[in-house]
Design a protein around this motif. Structure first.
Motif, PDB file in Angstrom:
ATOM      1  N   ARG A 154       0.701  -1.743   0.359  1.00 17.13           N
ATOM      2  CA  ARG A 154       0.278   0.244   0.075  1.00 17.13           C
ATOM      3  C   ARG A 154       1.300   0.754   0.142  1.00 17.13           C
ATOM      4  NH1 ARG A 154      -3.067  -2.948   3.921  1.00 17.13           N
ATOM      5  NH2 ARG A 154      -2.226  -1.056   5.223  1.00 17.13           N
ATOM      6  N   LEU A 155       1.829   1.567   0.756  1.00 18.40           N
ATOM      7  CA  LEU A 155       2.929   2.274   0.908  1.00 18.40           C
ATOM      8  C   LEU A 155       3.812   2.361  -0.605  1.00 18.40           C
ATOM      9  CD1 LEU A 155       4.258   5.082   2.565  1.00 18.40           C
ATOM     10  CD2 LEU A 155       6.258   3.269   3.062  1.00 18.40           C
ATOM     11  N   ASP A 156       4.089   1.220  -1.144  1.00 15.07           N
ATOM     12  CA  ASP A 156       4.700   1.464  -2.447  1.00 15.07           C
ATOM     13  C   ASP A 156       3.361   2.262  -3.570  1.00 15.07           C
ATOM     14  OD1 ASP A 156       6.936   0.990  -4.143  1.00 15.07           O
ATOM     15  OD2 ASP A 156       6.053  -0.239  -5.070  1.00 15.07           O
ATOM     16  N   LEU A 157       2.530   1.635  -2.975  1.00 15.58           N
ATOM     17  CA  LEU A 157       1.136   2.671  -4.606  1.00 15.58           C
ATOM     18  C   LEU A 157       1.539   3.759  -4.117  1.00 15.58           C
ATOM     19  CD1 LEU A 157      -0.918   1.719  -6.226  1.00 15.58           C
ATOM     20  CD2 LEU A 157      -2.316   0.987  -5.243  1.00 15.58           C
ATOM     21  N   ALA A 158       0.976   4.450  -3.228  1.00 13.21           N
ATOM     22  CA  ALA A 158       0.877   5.366  -2.530  1.00 13.21           C
ATOM     23  C   ALA A 158       2.363   6.073  -2.990  1.00 13.21           C
ATOM     24  CB  ALA A 158       0.262   5.255  -0.869  1.00 13.21           C
ATOM     25  N   THR A 159       3.132   6.447  -2.419  1.00  8.84           N
ATOM     26  CA  THR A 159       4.295   6.769  -3.431  1.00  8.84           C
ATOM     27  C   THR A 159       4.324   7.057  -4.923  1.00  8.84           C
ATOM     28  OG1 THR A 159       5.813   5.423  -1.897  1.00  8.84           O
ATOM     29  CG2 THR A 159       6.885   6.345  -3.493  1.00  8.84           C
ATOM     30  N   SER A 160       3.652   5.869  -5.617  1.00  6.89           N
ATOM     31  CA  SER A 160       3.633   5.957  -7.074  1.00  6.89           C
ATOM     32  C   SER A 160       2.495   7.385  -7.480  1.00  6.89           C
ATOM     33  CB  SER A 160       3.289   4.547  -7.760  1.00  6.89           C
ATOM     34  OG  SER A 160       1.581   4.437  -7.783  1.00  6.89           O
ATOM     35  N   LEU A 161       1.595   6.987  -6.600  1.00  7.02           N
ATOM     36  CA  LEU A 161       0.647   8.435  -6.850  1.00  7.02           C
ATOM     37  C   LEU A 161       0.878   9.684  -6.184  1.00  7.02           C
ATOM     38  CD1 LEU A 161      -2.040   6.107  -5.600  1.00  7.02           C
ATOM     39  CD2 LEU A 161      -1.745   6.826  -8.075  1.00  7.02           C
ATOM     40  N   LEU A 162       1.925  10.104  -5.619  1.00  3.56           N
ATOM     41  CA  LEU A 162       2.782  11.291  -5.146  1.00  3.56           C
ATOM     42  C   LEU A 162       1.995  12.557  -6.326  1.00  3.56           C
ATOM     43  CD1 LEU A 162       5.863  10.674  -3.369  1.00  3.56           C
ATOM     44  CD2 LEU A 162       3.899  12.001  -2.680  1.00  3.56           C
ATOM     45  N   ALA A 163       2.415  12.234  -7.169  1.00  2.00           N
ATOM     46  CA  ALA A 163       2.294  13.346  -7.967  1.00  2.00           C
ATOM     47  C   ALA A 163       0.339  13.101  -8.386  1.00  2.00           C
ATOM     48  CB  ALA A 163       3.391  13.293  -9.120  1.00  2.00           C
TER      49      ALA A 163
END
Length: 325
Positions: A154-163
């Motif tokens: 979930r954190l990895d997906l969140a990171t990819s959605l920062l922008a």
């Protein structure tokens, strides 16, 4: 990217437009003339056996790998000639978490946000939003060494959605997750699409493609071997199957004969004494049940099942589900 021909801009309604894409590594052709498109706001599932070319295709689309030939565009921007613009439009989540285990979830997100040139205040605000979105607020200040596999994903997906990219590539996002966490990730992906995102999903779980994908492209040996919705692909491998269990096993021979006469196909008897026969339509199911009733045969259970994606995958590629990575 020698040999890659520039293509006209894709129509605005297409998030991804791929035409005759080819990738060679010396004498090995990893992607061989692949073509497909992804409408904006939809989910495309990329399926195929291990080494089929799925991840290689995604890496080209994300500008991480040069193509040898063909063309590809993201929202009308050519991945070769406008790579900088394409990178600003996409987010990529790979099979393994690209995060620092020595940092907390909050620190990881802050670092990536600052690398993306968020202001300090903007990074804090966006980090808080994503921690809330992915149910990580309570664990935000915990070291990743103490995170479960599902929390890391979930954190990895969140990171990819920062922008907040309009196009998200998810390369096997739920690999290794337990069924409950996988369901949570599915709901997160659905929320992203409802919010207007477009998703390209590679997965080893055929049920995942069945649940999430509007359209499915099956790749084998670097080529597209099938394309369509899950229902279209299931229909392509044959009829639905009528499954019957009887109250009295002594009626099995007569029931089997009745089913074969009406359905026009041979009847299989499974290990649990269930009778199974292909049926072309609902009317045949009704005809079978009426005929059995007229013979005085009581049915204890009845069901009609469409072919599964597992069966589609096996028939198209010759590979069982366990190899579909």
């Amino acid at each position: 990217m020698a040999g890659m021909v520039s293509s006209p801009a894709a129509p605005p309604e297409l998030a991804v437009d791929v035409r005759d894409l080819t990738v060679r590594f010396d004498d090995f052709v990893a992607v061989d003339g692949v073509s497909f498109s992804v409408p904006t706001g939809s989910v495309l599932g990329l399926l195929g056996p291990n080494g089929a070319g799925k991840t290689t295709t995604v890496r080209v689309l994300a500008t991480l790998l040069p193509a040898s030939g063909g063309s590809a565009s993201i929202f009308g921007h050519d991945v070769q000639h406008d790579a900088h613009r394409v990178r600003s439009l996409v987010g990529l989540t790979g099979q393994y978490a690209s995060v620092d285990e020595e940092l907390t979830a909050r620190e990881n997100l802050m670092v990536f946000a600052r690398l993306l040139r968020f202001s300090r205040a903007g990074a804090r605000r966006r980090t808080a939003e994503l921690l809330e979105e992915f149910s990580l607020t309570d664990a935000a200040n915990r070291s990743l060494k103490h995170f479960s596999g599902g929390m890391r994903r979930r954190l990895d997906l969140a990171t990819s959605l920062l922008a907040e990219p309009p196009l998200i590539f998810l390369d096997e996002p739920t690999t290794g997750l337990d069924p409950r966490t996988r369901q949570q990730m599915w709901e997160t992906i659905r929320r992203l699409v409802r919010g207007g995102s477009t998703v390209v999903l590679t997965t080893q779980y055929l049920e995942e493609a069945d649940q999430l994908a509007d359209n499915i492209v099956v790749i084998d040996h670097g080529k597209v071997v099938a394309e369509g919705s899950a229902d279209e692909l299931k229909s392509s491998v044959g009829s639905s199957r009528l499954r019957l269990s009887l109250v009295d096993d002594g009626d099995l021979p007569t029931a089997s004969q009745v089913m074969e006469q009406i359905a026009g196909h041979s009847v299989d008897t499974e290990a649990d004494r269930t009778l199974v026969v292909p049926v072309a339509g609902a009317s045949l199911v009704t005809d079978v049940l009426i005929a059995l009733r007229d013979k005085g045969i009581e049915v204890s259970e009845v069901g009609v099942h469409k072919p599964t994606l597992d069966e589609v995958f096996f028939q198209i590629t010759g590979n069982p589900r366990k190899e579909s990575t």
